[in-house]
Design an enzyme around this catalytic site. Structure first.
Site, PDB file in Angstrom:
ATOM      1  N   HIS A  67       0.826  -1.031   0.159  1.00  0.00           N
ATOM      2  CA  HIS A  67       0.226   0.074   0.028  1.00  0.00           C
ATOM      3  C   HIS A  67       0.951   1.429  -0.066  1.00  0.00           C
ATOM      4  CE1 HIS A  67      -2.369   3.116   2.201  1.00  0.00           C
ATOM      5  NE2 HIS A  67      -3.090   2.633   1.646  1.00  0.00           N
ATOM      6  N   GLU A  70       2.232   1.703  -3.571  1.00  0.00           N
ATOM      7  CA  GLU A  70       0.762   2.282  -4.224  1.00  0.00           C
ATOM      8  C   GLU A  70       1.482   4.086  -4.082  1.00  0.00           C
ATOM      9  OE1 GLU A  70      -2.864   1.179  -2.600  1.00  0.00           O
ATOM     10  OE2 GLU A  70      -3.444   3.831  -3.677  1.00  0.00           O
ATOM     11  N   HIS A  71       0.603   4.145  -3.233  1.00  0.00           N
ATOM     12  CA  HIS A  71       1.105   5.974  -2.842  1.00  0.00           C
ATOM     13  C   HIS A  71       2.071   6.332  -2.732  1.00  0.00           C
ATOM     14  CE1 HIS A  71      -2.132   7.105   0.057  1.00  0.00           C
ATOM     15  NE2 HIS A  71      -2.484   6.540   0.635  1.00  0.00           N
ATOM     16  N   GLU A 143      -4.871   8.558   7.331  1.00  0.00           N
ATOM     17  CA  GLU A 143      -5.610   7.250   6.638  1.00  0.00           C
ATOM     18  C   GLU A 143      -5.963   6.554   7.414  1.00  0.00           C
ATOM     19  OE1 GLU A 143      -4.151   5.800   2.716  1.00  0.00           O
ATOM     20  OE2 GLU A 143      -5.905   4.942   2.116  1.00  0.00           O
TER      21      GLU A 143
END
Lengths: 421, 422
Positions: A67, A70-71, A143
């Site tokens: 993840h 991905e960012h 987040e």
């Protein structure tokens, strides 16, 4: 290119495996303005221990790297951010990470090729520095905190934690603030180089395209890279049975939220089993079911719970999620209903009516370019051709349904997760 | 034009959208009336009661079975505020005949008839709704009203709007009020229903690959025959005037990990043209990932995961919303104010302006690729009394100039700053 056609749906898919090992799926759609492309790697939050092709020792990385990557993929060496560049072109770009894959995508009506330039450029050009990695920890931290406030997310994660002893599917996709604190640029590069090899990736396009043309356009945007060997993924051994049958968390919600999880064992007949489970879940708790009617009339539930079956080659489980004044009553009466059906068999009329409904649901998935492309990508990573659902539904009979009911719906494998005040 | 509008009876319109882009047909019935404190809770309970059963399908189980047999035709209903109107929405989506395993089934006609049956031919016992259904649905509506707090981000936006529109129709909660539920029973709800369906504005949308005469199906339908012609009262949403108010700050405490900062702003809307200009302003301010808010609050200052703004075109408001760490309230608010000032001073590049327009234009082009979005688009026009094709809409956005945006920026004023914290 291999042509896969579904006559019932009037849909076609062109499939090509490139020399570098990457698969391209092209789904032509005349009459639509929207074009959609999604590029995914078979790499999700579950992969934190693996053997890099060519190495002997296993590599272990902190939870949440997929993840985090991905960012960070959007940031470019020249100081631009690819998400901005794409948005500036007027296209809708995004990315997401699941348990088993990460995907980069955009949808547009104009400027498709300019946007494809950017997408294929940024996914092939990672740029990580100590500074930009540190900064991202702040954003991802927010987040994680945002998800902590979602009762829907908590009730889901708690279910997985109750079902799985060791399997990483039970962990938050984002990792935790603690685990991501250990991520640095070396870790990111290592994971990138391992999992973002073309042989581990699939690209799907859907829209008004000529298959030969679009394939050439994709090929010429690929950097020369050689296919690497298989990445050995190491998961801790998962014992049979669940950790605990009940888990509860206190949060400020007006009505308790619940998820019933049923831990299952992955099957060889993936599609057939998936269809059977969908039929069974609807017979048990769908809108026309006896149990739904009873729970609704007693004021225990307000709406039909969502009914899902999640699986990869490595794990499988049923999830029934909803709101109820008394979740334990839903849980107990579901178990009773399962026992009743096991004993009395499945009603054939009901079975075929629910199958008709499910057929309609499958057809609807082909309405939207984005939905279609995402479905083909996610199914591909599971080793499934999405058309199989339409083709195999006819062969799913009540006898098979009963067999699946007996195998999968066992009290011992069921957990109840509740979030309430 | 592929959209065709016909008046079936005074106040009852049929809109057909002929399209071959989908595997499905979508039928929608919208009932519109001005929203008031007196009717809001009635509408909310009514919508729920109607889906419980009809004269020919008296139980929910029977409704569900019929729909399952229609290859999983899906019924949906909802309730919305559009401007100062309350809209009761009913939908039925079914597979186009072409994609059914067997041929010869007339799914579109069946779908239209089923939906009309649900909305206009409910189960009635002794001159009233079935008591059991009404009591259960009152209960459900109560839970839904209480459920307002479940999604903190939505709750915060809802609360900000309430503060902006105190004692005004738009400030009403669309699902109604728990304390009003006790006034509702099977008998007065049925009376209310009869009055509603014979006075409200009715719009019926049919979208899909249409090869039969839909107006004919409607004219021969018993449920439509039974409806009276009417001069519907509804609030047209073309121009919106704001009274200047003092900026106010409201904060509320709840068990949250992340604070939700919402800023509600007012803009005068003189005409439809003005709405295009505001759309572009909103896109620049917080409508996308290149917008000022996203860039400054999230990307540069790392203060938030989400930072965006939304234009409520039927009311002339822009709502800014951010999820932030609670201690960063002042800092975030400062950055947001700075963005509003920058917009007034024209501190944005031509490139940013063009990019924002491109984003909007792309969204407009996509309208026709989504069946429900297309229906909502045309219904919005029906309510504002302004007919613009998507092509004209695109041209209008393309013409918005830097000066237009600066003018909008200077007419925007903060009405309410709302903060949800721990």
């Amino acid at each position: 290119m291999q042509l896969i056609e579904n006559l019932k749906l009037e849909e076609k898919v062109y499939k090509e495996k490139l020399e570098n090992g990457m698969t391209v799926l092209i789904i032509p759609r005349e009459n639509t303005q929207k074009k959609y492309v999604i590029w995914g790697t078979h790499y999700g939050s579950n992969e934190s221990k693996f053997i890099v092709p060519g190495e002997k020792e296993a590599t272990e990385v902190p939870k949440g790297v997929a993840h985090f990557l991905e960012h960070k993929m959007f940031e470019q060496e020249n100081g631009t951010n690819s998400l901005d560049v794409l948005t500036a072109l007027g296209v809708e770009a995004n990315a997401y990470t699941t348990n088993d894959h990460t995907a980069y995508l955009f949808e547009c009506t104009d400027k498709f090729y300019e946007a494809l330039d950017e997408l294929m450029d940024y996914v092939q050009h990672p740029y990580f520095t100590d500074e930009n990695v540190e900064k991202e920890k702040g954003i991802i931290g927010q987040e994680i905190m945002m998800y902590d406030d979602y009762p829907e997310w908590r009730v889901y994660l708690n279910t997985l934690e109750a079902m799985y002893h060791n399997h990483p599917v039970k962990l938050d996709i984002t990792g935790t603030i603690e685990t991501i604190s250990h991520i640095n640029k070396e870790v990111l590069y290592k994971c990138y180089n391992t999992f973002y090899n073309p042989s581990n990736m699939v690209l799907v396009v859907c829209g008004d395209f000529k298959p030969d043309e679009i394939l050439e356009e994709i090929k010429k945007r690929l950097l020369p890279k050689e296919a690497t060997g298989e990445i050995k993924r190491i998961y801790p051994k998962e014992p049979n049975g669940v950790v605990k049958n009940y888990v509860e968390q206190k949060m400020e919600v007006s009505m308790p939220l619940f998820t019933i999880g049923i831990k299952d064992i992955p099957s060889e007949e993936k599609v057939k089993k998936h269809i059977a489970i969908e039929v069974l879940l609807n017979m048990l708790l769908g809108r026309s079911s006896k149990l739904y009617k009873k729970l609704y009339n007693e004021g225990i539930i307000l709406a039909q719970p969502s009914l899902e079956y999640e699986f990869t080659d490595d794990y499988a489980h049923v999830l029934i999620t909803g709101k109820a004044t008394a979740p334990e009553k839903v849980f107990e009466s579901l178990k009773k209903e399962v026992a009743y059906l096991k004993q009395n068999g499945l009603n054939e009329n009901e079975f075929s009516r629910i199958k008709k409904m499910i057929y309609g649901g499958y057809v609807k998935e082909y309405n939207d370019v984005a939905e279609t492309a995402r479905m083909f990508l996610a199914d591909f990573f599971k080793g499934i051709n999405s058309f199989d659902y339409i083709d195999e539904i006819e062969s799913v009979k009540p006898e098979y349904g009963l067999q699946v009911l007996t195998e999968t719906f066992n009290d011992n494998n069921m957990v109840l997760s509740v979030v309430k005040k | 034009m592929k959209i065709k509008k016909q008046e079936i009876k005074s106040g009852i319109k049929l809109h057909t959208i002929n399209t071959n882009r989908f595997k499905t047909n979508l039928v929608a019935v919208f009932l519109a009336i001005p929203i008031t404190r007196e009717n809001v809770t009635f509408n909310s309970v009514l919508t729920s009661v109607l889906r419980r059963g009809t004269k020919n399908m008296p139980t929910q189980e029977q409704v569900s079975k019929e729909l399952e047999n229609m290859y999983g035709a899906s019924f949906d209903c909802g309730i919305d505020k559009t401007g100062d109107n309350h809209i009761l929405k009913f939908y039925l989506e079914s597979i186009n005949d072409k994609f059914l395993p067997q041929t010869g089934e007339k799914m579109l006609k069946q779908s239209i008839e089923k939906l009309l049956e649900i909305v206009f031919n409910p189960l009635v016992e002794n001159g009233k709704f079935k008591e059991e259904y009404v009591e259960q649905e009152k209960n459900n509506v109560q839970r839904r009203i209480e459920g307002k707090i479940d999604n903190k981000a939505k709750y915060a936006i809802e609360r900000c709007i309430e503060e902006m529109y105190k004692e005004q129709p738009y400030g009403l909660y669309r699902y109604g009020y728990a304390e009003d539920l006790s006034k509702i029973n099977a008998s007065n709800l049925y009376k209310y229903y009869q009055e509603l369906i014979n006075t409200c504005k009715i719009d019926i949308f049919v979208s899909g690959k249409i090869d039969s005469d839909i107006s004919n199906i409607l004219e021969e339908n018993e449920n439509i025959k039974n409806l009276n012609p009417r001069e519907p009262k509804y609030v047209q949403t073309a121009t919106i005037r704001k009274i200047n108010t003092q900026e106010k700050e409201v904060s509320e405490s709840m068990d949250v990990t992340q604070g939700k900062l919402i800023i509600g702003m007012d803009i005068n809307i003189e005409d439809e043209k003005q709405k295009y200009k505001v759309s572009v302003y909103n896109a620049l301010l917080g409508g996308s990932a290149t917008s000022k808010l996203f860039q400054e609050v999230r990307e540069k200052a790392s203060l938030a995961y989400s930072a965006s703004s939304n234009f409520i075109r039927h009311k002339g408001n822009i709502i800014i919303s951010c999820g932030i760490e609670i201690k960063n309230y002042d800092k975030t608010l400062g950055i947001i104010r700075k963005q509003l000032e920058d917009m007034k001073a024209g501190n944005f590049t031509d490139e940013e302006l063009e990019n924002s327009k491109k984003g909007i234009i792309s969204a407009i082009k996509g309208i026709e690729d989504e069946q429900d979005t297309e229906i909502t688009y045309y219904f919005g026009q029906e309510l504002s009394g302004n007919e613009v094709s998507t092509k004209q809409y695109i041209e209008a956005i393309a013409q918005v100039s830097r000066k237009d945006v600066i003018n909008v920026a200077n007419s925007v004023s903060i009405n309410t700053i709302y903060f949800l914290k721990d």
